[in-house]
Design an enzyme around this catalytic site. Sequence first.
Site, mmCIF file in Angstrom:
data_model
loop_
_atom_site.group_PDB
_atom_site.id
_atom_site.type_symbol
_atom_site.label_atom_id
_atom_site.label_comp_id
_atom_site.label_asym_id
_atom_site.label_seq_id
_atom_site.Cartn_x
_atom_site.Cartn_y
_atom_site.Cartn_z
ATOM 1 N N HIS A 179 0.523 17.488 9.093
ATOM 2 C CA HIS A 179 -0.835 17.154 8.652
ATOM 3 C C HIS A 179 -1.856 17.726 9.644
ATOM 4 O O HIS A 179 -1.556 17.885 10.828
ATOM 5 C CB HIS A 179 -1.034 15.631 8.584
ATOM 6 C CG HIS A 179 -0.140 14.939 7.621
ATOM 7 N ND1 HIS A 179 1.099 14.428 7.981
ATOM 8 C CD2 HIS A 179 -0.269 14.686 6.295
ATOM 9 C CE1 HIS A 179 1.676 13.872 6.931
ATOM 10 N NE2 HIS A 179 0.873 14.019 5.893
ATOM 11 N N ASP B 180 0.863 -1.185 0.000
ATOM 12 C CA ASP B 180 0.000 0.000 0.000
ATOM 13 C C ASP B 180 0.894 1.227 0.000
ATOM 14 O O ASP B 180 1.428 1.620 1.043
ATOM 15 C CB ASP B 180 -0.915 0.018 1.239
ATOM 16 C CG ASP B 180 -1.750 1.298 1.262
ATOM 17 O OD1 ASP B 180 -2.591 1.450 2.168
ATOM 18 O OD2 ASP B 180 -1.545 2.162 0.379
ATOM 19 N N ASP C 241 7.151 15.370 10.805
ATOM 20 C CA ASP C 241 7.107 15.383 9.330
ATOM 21 C C ASP C 241 7.055 16.824 8.821
ATOM 22 O O ASP C 241 7.003 17.064 7.621
ATOM 23 C CB ASP C 241 5.913 14.566 8.807
ATOM 24 C CG ASP C 241 4.636 14.790 9.607
ATOM 25 O OD1 ASP C 241 3.706 13.974 9.479
ATOM 26 O OD2 ASP C 241 4.567 15.794 10.362
ATOM 27 N N ASP D 116 2.714 18.830 13.813
ATOM 28 C CA ASP D 116 2.788 17.840 12.730
ATOM 29 C C ASP D 116 2.384 18.539 11.425
ATOM 30 O O ASP D 116 1.632 19.510 11.444
ATOM 31 C CB ASP D 116 1.798 16.698 13.044
ATOM 32 C CG ASP D 116 1.901 15.548 12.050
ATOM 33 O OD1 ASP D 116 2.437 14.497 12.422
ATOM 34 O OD2 ASP D 116 1.452 15.727 10.899
ATOM 35 N N HIS E 48 -5.269 11.853 13.708
ATOM 36 C CA HIS E 48 -6.272 11.745 12.637
ATOM 37 C C HIS E 48 -7.447 10.869 13.042
ATOM 38 O O HIS E 48 -8.502 10.924 12.416
ATOM 39 C CB HIS E 48 -5.650 11.151 11.364
ATOM 40 C CG HIS E 48 -4.572 11.985 10.774
ATOM 41 N ND1 HIS E 48 -4.773 13.289 10.345
ATOM 42 C CD2 HIS E 48 -3.265 11.739 10.563
ATOM 43 C CE1 HIS E 48 -3.639 13.781 9.880
ATOM 44 N NE2 HIS E 48 -2.702 12.876 10.004
HETATM 45 C C1 LIG Z 1 0.417 11.030 11.924
HETATM 46 C C2 LIG Z 1 0.471 11.657 10.549
HETATM 47 O O1 LIG Z 1 -0.132 12.937 10.586
HETATM 48 O O2 LIG Z 1 1.812 11.887 10.171
HETATM 49 N N1 LIG Z 1 -0.190 10.791 9.578
HETATM 50 C C3 LIG Z 1 -0.036 11.150 8.179
HETATM 51 C C4 LIG Z 1 -0.962 10.345 7.275
HETATM 52 C C5 LIG Z 1 -0.685 10.634 5.808
HETATM 53 C C6 LIG Z 1 -1.663 9.886 4.918
HETATM 54 N N2 LIG Z 1 -1.360 10.097 3.484
HETATM 55 C C7 LIG Z 1 -0.148 9.422 3.061
HETATM 56 C C8 LIG Z 1 0.068 9.546 1.551
HETATM 57 C C9 LIG Z 1 1.436 9.009 1.175
HETATM 58 N N3 LIG Z 1 2.063 9.871 0.220
HETATM 59 ZN ZN LIG Z 2 1.791 13.990 9.925
#
Ligand SMILES: CC(O)(O)NCCCCNCCCN
Ligand SMILES: [Zn+2]
Length: 670
Positions: free
Chosen positions: A176, A22, A267, A174, A137
Amino acid sequence: MAAGTALLYDEEMTKYKLLWVDPACKIEVPERLTVSHEALVRTGLAARCVSIAVREATDEEILLVHSEEYLEAVKKTPYMTLEDLMAFTQQYGDVYFHPNIYHCAKLAVGATLQLVDSVMTGRVRNGIALVRPPGHHSQKSAASGFCIFNNVAIGARYAMQKYGAKRVLIVDWDVHHGQGVQYCFEDDPNVLYFSWHRYEHQNFWPNLRESDYDSVGKEKGAGFNINVPWNKVGMENSDYLAVFFHVLLPVAYEFCPDLVLVSAGFDSAIGDPEGKMCATPDIFAHLTHLLMNLAGGKLCAVLEGGYNLTSLAQSVCQTVQTLLGDPAPLPADLGGPCESVLKSIHCVRSAHKQYWSCLKYTADLPASELSAKSLKVAEQKTGNEPEAQEQRSPEEIVWPEPPKRLCPPVRTAVALPEGVACPDACKRCSSAEAPSSLVLNRIRGDFFKESEDKVTLTALCDLIALLERMAKNEVRNGLALVQDVSMAMVCVMQHAPTSLTNRVLLVCVGDGCVPTRITEDGKTLLVHISSTEAQGQKSKHCVPVCLRKGCSDVAGFMQAVLGLLLPLGYEYNPGLVLLVRMPGSGVCESVWQQLAGLLQGLAQGHTLVLMQENETASAGPTASALLGSPAPMLGLLGNLLSEDLEALETLRNTLQADWKLLQVNACQQN
Ligand SMILES: CC(O)(O)NCCCCNCCCN
Ligand SMILES: [Zn+2]
């Protein structure tokens, strides 16, 4: 006063991983946790922390946020076949299940709650929980974005229920948007949720309309949800600090939380494949430092994302080292926020101006922004944005190792008149080991044409001796009680080692005149907070801040510190911070301690405080701030004087041509 930094980690949380193909989930690997913990061990930081055992969360704790049907469904996953796990996963987005992930998700929540316990009971001052799966999330009845249970949301509810926490601040750095946290608290005025996140006008995951700046919360919670969208990639340290100084910190101080939870996702650091930002790991030392005087220092950081194993480990170490009280690295070569961030800052301040008195005087949005919002027109590139790194793969991005952050053996040295007791844990510094007689003669020459006042001369020599030890990094910061602060200021500027004084941030608090020769030497940035209007000597390096009610005005003082002094100081990046309390300043003790605490993020903590010798009552509290004790909570700030707020906005507008970090509004031309 609580002390110590908790570290929560259990390798059991590394024992789950993606069992099928995935592309969306392959970055969430067990090594994220091992490299973070190993870096803390290798650097010796783990050994300096208080290790707190991790535990499983109970059903009841998980049900503080999640529904019973969701919990019951997740409970079945350990017994599922691979096909069933894949089928079960299908119903959610960008997340995967594993036979052991339910166990690990309970440990992640349990670790978070153990951290909240150890901070709320005063067992430690602050701490960090290294956990996976992350949490911000996940929603009442849904897993999302690698998250199963919402660790931080449960932690907030738990703190309010078990410890009666009244106001909890959640800072989500973060990259996101933690939509799960937003949904949980959007109607709750007791939880202030702040998140910045890559958004690109809704073109970035999770692509939600409600992640934009105009989601301010609902009903009673209106004003308690703050979203700062990054509509471009490549954001840098200056962008992050600008948002802290002009959005988060003014509101956070007005909110006056009794607990700070950090959704610490890394991130948002350079090299991350998700964030594609350019902020360097050492920025987390400053973000952490800037939050550490809130809530009496009660800060719980909980790991969320972070997918570049190198910048993740470095960022975790930077965060922990600051939690432990080590000096922050120099905030090197900061510029101003980029145009896109200025627009985001302006939009979010405008969306919140009706809820927060510190934002009341935010200039209205340019019409273009409002129309673009309704038409959802993608922002026209202005061309001066930081280049995104699309052309290079994230793994190829390189950046310098964060600089070593050495801890001087003595944290706080004091130069005091005879008979004044040395505050606990401070080291008295006297010129008994006299500085070279050369300095003595120079001082004598400068200050004593006629009568030689032995006591004053000795005091000035003690002061210089203290600074010489600071220059050698034997001492981190200092406090001097002197007979005449103006004379002492001049003496410092003239006789302290040039390594410290080639760039001095001089902060004068209280009425009184600062010797002009100091501000004309080009080596000093003076910020003078007082109750008197400037005598028109305003310049790039001489910034008078007038508070009509004087320095006793807590709200006005703090807004001047957060929205003007700190941005100036970080952009100036001094080698020494000289904090002078003028006689009769009227500044209130806890505000003074906040100031002394916050300023230590500059100059690698080389702060020298000068006070009139009759202020012995303040020596103790000042010393405790210099020793790293969190300043007391200020309580709910009174309302800001509109004249002061307007004056502050005008001052920023005047100075922003020279000091880019003062910019808060998108330029009006577009
Ligand atoms: C805890 C967090 O905020 O880092 N989760 C991030 C989820 C990212 C979902 N999309 C991934 C797409 C891959 N390119
Ligand atoms: Zn994140």
